[in-house]
Design a protein around this motif. Structure first.
Motif, PDB file in Angstrom:
ATOM      1  N   ASP A  12      14.989  -9.590  44.534  1.00 25.06           N
ATOM      2  CA  ASP A  12      16.062  -9.109  45.398  1.00 25.06           C
ATOM      3  C   ASP A  12      15.397  -8.272  46.514  1.00 25.06           C
ATOM      4  O   ASP A  12      14.217  -7.919  46.411  1.00 25.06           O
ATOM      5  CB  ASP A  12      17.000  -8.255  44.532  1.00 25.06           C
ATOM      6  N   GLU A  14      17.300  -5.490  48.957  1.00 20.22           N
ATOM      7  CA  GLU A  14      17.835  -4.120  49.040  1.00 20.22           C
ATOM      8  C   GLU A  14      17.875  -3.454  47.671  1.00 20.22           C
ATOM      9  O   GLU A  14      18.495  -3.967  46.737  1.00 20.22           O
ATOM     10  CB  GLU A  14      19.258  -4.143  49.602  1.00 20.22           C
ATOM     11  N   GLY A  15      17.207  -2.312  47.583  1.00 23.42           N
ATOM     12  CA  GLY A  15      17.167  -1.589  46.316  1.00 23.42           C
ATOM     13  C   GLY A  15      16.031  -2.066  45.421  1.00 23.42           C
ATOM     14  O   GLY A  15      15.837  -1.559  44.327  1.00 23.42           O
ATOM     15  N   THR A  16      15.291  -3.074  45.898  1.00 23.81           N
ATOM     16  CA  THR A  16      14.223  -3.662  45.083  1.00 23.81           C
ATOM     17  C   THR A  16      12.890  -3.622  45.841  1.00 23.81           C
ATOM     18  O   THR A  16      12.011  -2.835  45.494  1.00 23.81           O
ATOM     19  CB  THR A  16      14.587  -5.099  44.679  1.00 23.81           C
ATOM     20  N   SER A 208      15.857  -6.927  40.245  1.00 23.00           N
ATOM     21  CA  SER A 208      16.957  -6.482  41.117  1.00 23.00           C
ATOM     22  C   SER A 208      17.452  -5.122  40.672  1.00 23.00           C
ATOM     23  O   SER A 208      17.301  -4.737  39.515  1.00 23.00           O
ATOM     24  CB  SER A 208      18.121  -7.483  41.044  1.00 23.00           C
ATOM     25  N   ASP A 209      18.061  -4.393  41.616  1.00 26.84           N
ATOM     26  CA  ASP A 209      18.659  -3.100  41.278  1.00 26.84           C
ATOM     27  C   ASP A 209      20.077  -3.242  40.745  1.00 26.84           C
ATOM     28  O   ASP A 209      20.653  -2.278  40.257  1.00 26.84           O
ATOM     29  CB  ASP A 209      18.710  -2.207  42.528  1.00 26.84           C
TER      30      ASP A 209
HETATM   31 MG    MG Z   1      19.764  -5.190  45.645  1.00 28.58          MG
END
Ligand code: MG
Length: 251
Positions: A12, A14-16, A208-209
């Motif tokens: 992923d 975003e956030g990853t 992933s987040d």
């Molecule tokens: Mg994400």
């Protein structure tokens, strides 16, 4: 169970690999800062006009739907607005939609088009967590292929990894998937990606987040790691392996 024995890694963004704030802190402000001048400078370009017409059509649908902030645009016919009026109205529509954080196709289309110029011109740089970059390099060196799965378009993914604060990372990425393959929280999407990659889901590690995405990938049979990063949504208690440093993920 700690991951291991995988042939491919599916990441992923975003956030990853990238701070979750990147889109709001960098990409959206870039458009807000530049859109007026961009439209003025490139108004006559067919690609720009395509996006302008899409935004105007959306604005007219919004007016019909009674959305107060929307400003109707008369593109054609005897009562058509002048080019200056169209530009002013389209800009006003873009501005309220961006303030409202509206996720509509017409706006996304123009934003994506503008970002290309931002990256290519050096004003935008894809923000990457250093350990994610190091892990991508290590996985590649060990013969594991790295793939991306993000709700951002494949085109946008190639830009963010093509122009990062660590240089271009495209050579470390074997393929890109967006929601054309299916929603990120549905396990069928992960089955489809595994088939496209040509690996059994059990031989793919998904990072992933988002716990819903992790559950969907897990259900599809993939190995999973939850990405823990500053600013990510707290996931509370979970039964999955978590990592805040991807160099700690078992090879
Ligand atoms: Mg994400």
């Amino acid at each position: 169970m700690a991951p291991g024995g995988y042939d491919a890694v599916l990441l992923d963004i975003e956030g990853t690999t990238t701070p979750i704030s990147y889109v709001h802190d960098e990409l959206f402000p870039y458009v807000a800062r530049n859109v007026a001048q961009f439209l003025e400078a490139r108004w006559d370009e067919p690609e720009v006009q395509k996006h302008v017409r899409a935004i105007a059509a959306q604005a007219n649908r919004d007016v019909e739907a009674g959305i107060a902030a929307a400003i109707g645009v008369a593109l054609d016919g005897a009562q058509a607005d002048s080019a200056d009026e169209v530009r002013r109205k389209v800009l006003a529509n873009i501005e309220w939609q961006m303030k409202a954080d509206r996720k509509i196709g017409a706006l996304k289309g123009l934003q994506g088009y503008m970002w290309k110029f931002g990256y290519e011109g050096g004003e935008l740089r894809g923000a990457m967590y250093p350990d994610a970059v190091a892990a991508m390099k290590r996985w590649t060196a060990a013969g594991r292929k790295v793939y991306i799965y993000s709700s951002g378009s494949v085109e946008a993914q190639k830009l963010i990894f093509g122009y990062t604060d660590h240089g271009s990372l495209l050579e470390y990425i074997s393929g890109y998937y967006d929601t054309a393959v299916g929603p990120k929280i549905e396990s069928a999407s992960y089955v489809a990606i595994a088939a496209a990659i040509g690996a059994a889901p059990e031989r793919i590690l998904f990072v992933s987040d988002n716990i819903h995405e992790i559950r969907a990938a897990d259900k599809a049979g993939m190995q999973t790691v939850v990405s823990i990063r500053p600013g990510n949504m707290p996931i509370g208690e979970c039964d999955f392996v978590c990592s805040s440093d991807f160099l700690d993920i078992a090879m």
